[in-house]
Design an enzyme around this catalytic site. Structure first.
Site, PDB file in Angstrom:
ATOM      1  N   LYS A   9      -0.953  15.211 -55.332  1.00 60.20           N
ATOM      2  CA  LYS A   9      -1.232  13.857 -54.852  1.00 60.20           C
ATOM      3  C   LYS A   9      -2.607  13.794 -54.218  1.00 60.20           C
ATOM      4  CE  LYS A   9       0.731  11.976 -51.073  1.00 60.20           C
ATOM      5  NZ  LYS A   9       1.633  11.192 -50.204  1.00 60.20           N
ATOM      6  N   SER A  25      -8.415   5.673 -69.176  1.00 63.17           N
ATOM      7  CA  SER A  25      -8.224   6.901 -68.408  1.00 63.17           C
ATOM      8  C   SER A  25      -8.683   6.671 -66.982  1.00 63.17           C
ATOM      9  CB  SER A  25      -9.051   8.042 -69.009  1.00 63.17           C
ATOM     10  OG  SER A  25     -10.412   7.673 -69.000  1.00 63.17           O
ATOM     11  N   TYR A  58      -4.361   8.967 -67.878  1.00 62.95           N
ATOM     12  CA  TYR A  58      -4.634  10.407 -67.912  1.00 62.95           C
ATOM     13  C   TYR A  58      -5.990  10.682 -67.274  1.00 62.95           C
ATOM     14  CZ  TYR A  58      -7.489   9.246 -71.963  1.00 62.95           C
ATOM     15  OH  TYR A  58      -8.426   8.691 -72.792  1.00 62.95           O
TER      16      TYR A  58
END
Length: 115
Positions: A9, A25, A58
């Site tokens: 995180k 992305s 991503y």
């Protein structure tokens, strides 16, 4: 059985750029990627603290030490430059593995730099 568990995180990073005309992305400073144990092309969830949006994309490797967190393509519609987001990656593991797992939690400063 396998479960999805938080692996990494980046907590409260600031969006520095939004590039709509780009293949989708999120580009992330390589220092932040290393600290959070993220790799290029890894799937991440992005949670926008400013507007409540939650979406997946991503990772693309950004310039080391730049503080870059840039939303690309359609993701650029989900946040504005200056918004504060949380970027989360998940791993798939057994419940037994999950009980021992320690996620990589990164709390950068207000300029997306490691402290």
């Amino acid at each position: 059985m396998f479960i999805h568990v938080m692996k990494s995180k980046l907590h409260r990073v600031k969006i520095t750029q939004a590039e709509l005309n780009y293949v989708g992305s999120v580009t992330i400073d390589e220092d932040l990627m290393d600290a959070a144990n993220l790799i290029e092309n890894e799937k991440v969830q992005i949670v926008n603290n400013n507007n409540g949006e939650r979406f997946e994309t991503y990772v693309i490797t950004g310039e080391r030490g730049s503080g870059t967190v840039c939303l690309n393509g359609a993701a650029a519609r989900r946040a504005q430059v200056g918004d504060i987001v949380i970027i989360i990656a998940y791993g798939i593991m057994t419940p037994e593995e999950a009980k021992e797992h320690k996620p990589n939690l990164v709390f950068p400063d207000s300029n997306n730099r490691l402290v």
